[in-house]
Write a protein that holds these residues in place. Structure first.
Motif, short mmCIF file in Angstrom:
data_model
loop_
_atom_site.label_atom_id
_atom_site.label_comp_id
_atom_site.label_asym_id
_atom_site.label_seq_id
_atom_site.Cartn_x
_atom_site.Cartn_y
_atom_site.Cartn_z
N PHE A 192 2.83 -5.97 -9.62
CA PHE A 192 2.40 -6.05 -8.03
C PHE A 192 3.52 -5.95 -7.24
CE2 PHE A 192 3.48 -10.23 -9.46
CZ PHE A 192 3.53 -11.05 -8.37
N ASN A 193 3.24 -5.27 -5.95
CA ASN A 193 4.27 -5.10 -5.14
C ASN A 193 3.78 -5.97 -3.68
OD1 ASN A 193 5.74 -3.93 -3.05
ND2 ASN A 193 5.78 -1.97 -4.02
N ILE A 194 4.65 -6.91 -3.34
CA ILE A 194 4.13 -7.73 -2.30
C ILE A 194 5.12 -7.38 -1.01
CG2 ILE A 194 3.78 -9.43 -3.95
CD1 ILE A 194 6.31 -10.90 -2.71
N THR A 195 5.85 -6.16 -1.06
CA THR A 195 6.67 -5.82 0.18
C THR A 195 6.63 -4.36 0.48
OG1 THR A 195 8.76 -5.97 -1.07
CG2 THR A 195 8.11 -7.86 0.17
N PRO A 196 5.58 -3.67 0.03
CA PRO A 196 5.62 -2.27 0.36
C PRO A 196 5.74 -1.74 1.60
CG PRO A 196 3.31 -2.85 0.20
CD PRO A 196 4.08 -4.16 -0.24
N ALA A 197 6.89 -1.13 2.27
CA ALA A 197 6.76 -0.50 3.75
C ALA A 197 5.67 0.43 3.78
CB ALA A 197 8.12 0.43 3.82
N PRO A 198 4.99 0.37 4.88
CA PRO A 198 4.15 1.26 5.38
C PRO A 198 4.10 2.75 4.95
CG PRO A 198 4.24 -0.38 7.27
CD PRO A 198 5.52 -0.47 6.04
N HIS A 199 5.31 3.30 5.15
CA HIS A 199 5.60 4.79 4.84
C HIS A 199 5.44 5.03 3.40
CE1 HIS A 199 9.73 3.40 4.59
NE2 HIS A 199 9.81 4.56 3.42
N THR A 200 5.43 3.98 2.43
CA THR A 200 5.40 3.89 1.11
C THR A 200 4.08 3.97 0.39
OG1 THR A 200 5.92 1.91 0.34
CG2 THR A 200 7.91 3.21 0.79
N TRP A 201 2.99 3.40 1.39
CA TRP A 201 1.64 3.05 0.77
C TRP A 201 0.98 4.26 0.04
CZ3 TRP A 201 -0.66 0.27 6.00
CH2 TRP A 201 -0.03 -0.99 6.03
N SER A 202 1.00 5.22 0.50
CA SER A 202 0.57 6.25 -0.07
C SER A 202 1.05 6.60 -1.40
CB SER A 202 0.40 7.87 0.71
OG SER A 202 1.75 8.20 1.05
N THR A 203 2.56 6.45 -1.67
CA THR A 203 3.11 6.51 -3.02
C THR A 203 2.82 5.72 -3.97
OG1 THR A 203 4.96 7.58 -1.69
CG2 THR A 203 5.44 6.79 -3.87
N VAL A 204 2.53 4.47 -3.32
CA VAL A 204 2.39 3.35 -4.19
C VAL A 204 1.00 3.59 -4.70
CG1 VAL A 204 1.91 0.97 -4.33
CG2 VAL A 204 3.94 1.82 -3.11
N GLU A 205 0.05 4.07 -3.90
CA GLU A 205 -1.32 4.25 -4.45
C GLU A 205 -1.35 5.44 -5.47
OE1 GLU A 205 -3.52 4.65 -0.77
OE2 GLU A 205 -2.96 2.53 -0.30
N ALA A 206 -0.69 6.29 -5.31
CA ALA A 206 -0.60 7.57 -6.14
C ALA A 206 -0.02 7.07 -7.41
CB ALA A 206 0.46 8.77 -5.59
#
Length: 296
Positions: free
Chosen positions: A126-140
């Motif tokens: 789990f990732n509790i500090t994803p920066a908004p510009h990385t959200w799509s990368t995290v979801e991928a």
């Protein structure tokens, strides 16, 4: 998590390898993270890494995570904080995928770190500090949202539960908790968090908070752990008055919607959290994460 948007010419891949971070790397890792997160000092990272060396960790997993190595020197890092926790009464291995940074010239090989970091399907990542510009990368990468936002609540303005009192965690009230919860509160107090229990008759309900200031101005307590998020709502007035006497005007906690009857505000601009694996964390459980180990 941090990945600069700038690009440079890639370094030769043959000179690079991914390996586990060891204690001898910690100063270099702290300096590397300070470059990637300029609002955090080298001392901040080193203090948290040293706390990580002293705490109990599950065997067979990296102590600190992985680094991208060039000739023995780290040029990229992904911090992994593994813990064995109880979920539904069952032991679960979970991993807080924490801060991630790669020097610009080695950025094309950052995916090597990610593949090494999250490949065990029996672990909940789990990732509790994803920066908004990385959200799509995290979801991928296969992560799903388990927490949409957070509430800043004025708990002291809620009604207090009758016959309930709040006290600092001690060995005296530890006997009224499970051994797992008592150890959790004990370890987080050692990190610098505020470990407390709500005593109600013969029962004790555990809570862990972390004090900080929003924009270095407004004093806030962040909820790090509770047995059930419903306990926070139930004892909001009791906890709010206790924390107000200790300089906490607001309490910040994870949520997926506004909390009916609680004075405060809910926002989805910050606080989004992602997980993948068999047992996503429940709301109100950030135990043994970067929030407790590094930020306290």
């Amino acid at each position: 998590m941090q990945l600069d948007r700038q690009c440079s010419q890639p370094a030769p891949a043959a000179k690079l390898r991914v390996r586990e971070i060891v204690e001898q790397d910690l100063v270099a890792i702290a300096e590397l993270l300070a470059r990637g997160f300029p609002f955090r000092s080298t001392e901040y990272w080193l203090r948290g890494l040293q706390r990580q060396t002293r705490r109990p960790r599950p065997r067979g997993y990296p102590a600190f995570g992985y680094c991208l190595d060039k000739a023995g020197a780290p040029v990229g890092v992904i911090l992994l904080l593994f813990s064995e926790v109880l979920a539904g009464g069952e032991p679960v291995i979970r991993c807080n995928v924490s801060s991630w940074y790669v020097q610009p010239e080695y950025r094309p090989f950052a995916s090597l770190l990610v593949r090494s970091a999250t490949r065990d399907k029996s672990v909940t990542y789990f990732n509790i500090t994803p920066a908004p510009h990385t959200w799509s990368t995290v979801e991928a990468q296969g992560f799903s949202v388990y927490c949409k936002g957070q509430v800043y609540g004025a708990l002291a303005m809620s009604r207090a539960a009758p016959d309930a009192s709040v006290e600092l965690f001690s060995e005296e009230n530890a006997s009224r908790l499970t051994s797992y919860e008592a150890d959790l509160l004990r370890q987080h107090a050692a990190f610098g968090c505020l470990s407390v229990v709500v005593r109600e008759g013969r029962n004790c309900h555990p809570f862990v908070f972390q004090r900080h200031r929003v924009k270095n101005l407004v004093p806030v307590y962040r909820l790090i752990y509770c047995r059930d998020i419903g306990d926070l709502r139930r004892f909001a007035g009791n906890l709010g008055r206790f924390l107000a006497w200790r300089g906490g005007l607001l309490v910040r906690f994870d949520a997926n919607c506004p909390v009916p009857g609680m004075v405060g505000w809910y926002s989805e601009k910050r606080g989004r959290k992602y997980a993948k694996g068999p047992k996503p964390p429940q709301l109100g459980d950030l135990a043994f994460t970067e929030a407790a180990i590094f930020d306290s």
